[in-house]
Scaffold this motif. Structure first.
Motif, short mmCIF file in Angstrom:
data_model
loop_
_atom_site.label_atom_id
_atom_site.label_comp_id
_atom_site.label_asym_id
_atom_site.label_seq_id
_atom_site.Cartn_x
_atom_site.Cartn_y
_atom_site.Cartn_z
N ALA A 92 12.68 4.47 -2.66
CA ALA A 92 12.01 3.98 -3.87
C ALA A 92 10.92 4.94 -4.28
O ALA A 92 10.00 5.22 -3.50
CB ALA A 92 11.41 2.59 -3.61
N LEU A 93 11.03 5.45 -5.49
CA LEU A 93 10.01 6.36 -6.02
C LEU A 93 8.80 5.55 -6.47
O LEU A 93 8.95 4.48 -7.06
CB LEU A 93 10.56 7.15 -7.20
CG LEU A 93 11.70 8.12 -6.88
CD1 LEU A 93 12.31 8.66 -8.16
CD2 LEU A 93 11.18 9.26 -6.00
N GLU A 94 7.61 6.07 -6.19
CA GLU A 94 6.39 5.39 -6.60
C GLU A 94 6.32 5.26 -8.13
O GLU A 94 5.81 4.26 -8.65
CB GLU A 94 5.17 6.18 -6.10
CG GLU A 94 3.85 5.50 -6.35
CD GLU A 94 2.69 6.29 -5.79
OE1 GLU A 94 2.11 7.10 -6.55
OE2 GLU A 94 2.39 6.12 -4.59
N ALA A 95 6.84 6.25 -8.83
CA ALA A 95 6.84 6.23 -10.30
C ALA A 95 7.85 5.24 -10.87
O ALA A 95 7.85 4.99 -12.07
CB ALA A 95 7.12 7.63 -10.84
N GLY A 96 8.69 4.69 -10.03
CA GLY A 96 9.70 3.73 -10.47
C GLY A 96 11.09 4.27 -10.27
O GLY A 96 11.33 5.46 -10.39
#
Length: 148
Positions: A92-96
């Motif tokens: 999961a990317l922090e940016a979404g």
């Protein structure tokens, strides 16, 4: 393009001498996508961490996009050694968003190693240096002269 999740000595923000050349090479062969997380447990193995794939914990790291995956994985497999195996995992990317990324996971669950609480190696690597300490020799050994 292939993605790689790094969680220890290869993280771009790591500043320890251990892994410096590999970090620089990886940075030259990739494009950062940013902070990310995956599930698992992160173990403190001394100078570096190890990710155990099973477990309810969360491991923090970074995702990079590899420009030439075959060449990069050839040297990364050697760098990581036989203690780790390269596996694909949703990250999961922090940016979404979520990406499929390769990561290096421990082949065997370590015994006697502490779990890194919070799953962030940088929380440990900053305050404590994981670098090898220089050997201190006695003055008599440092300044020994040759008899020839």
């Amino acid at each position: 393009m292939a993605h790689l999740f790094v969680y220890g000595t290869l993280r771009p923000e790591a500043n320890d001498p251990f892994g410096r050349r590999a970090r620089q090479r990886l940075a030259a062969e990739s494009r950062p996508l940013g902070p990310a997380a995956t599930h698992g447990l992160l173990y403190d193995l001394g100078r570096y961490p190890g990710l155990w794939r099973d477990g309810a914990g969360r491991v923090l790291g970074n995702v990079v996009e590899l420009a030439g995956p075959s060449a990069t994985f050839a040297w990364l497999d050697l760098y990581e050694g036989g203690e780790y195996e390269r596996v694909r995992r949703e990250v999961a990317l922090e940016a979404g968003g979520v990406v499929e990324a390769w990561l290096y996971a421990l082949r065997c669950r370590p015994t006697g190693a502490a779990i890194v609480q919070g799953g962030d190696w940088m929380s440990l690597a900053g305050p404590r240096s994981t670098a090898l300490k220089p050997r201190v020799s006695s003055p008599s050994r440092r300044f020994r002269r040759s008899r020839t």
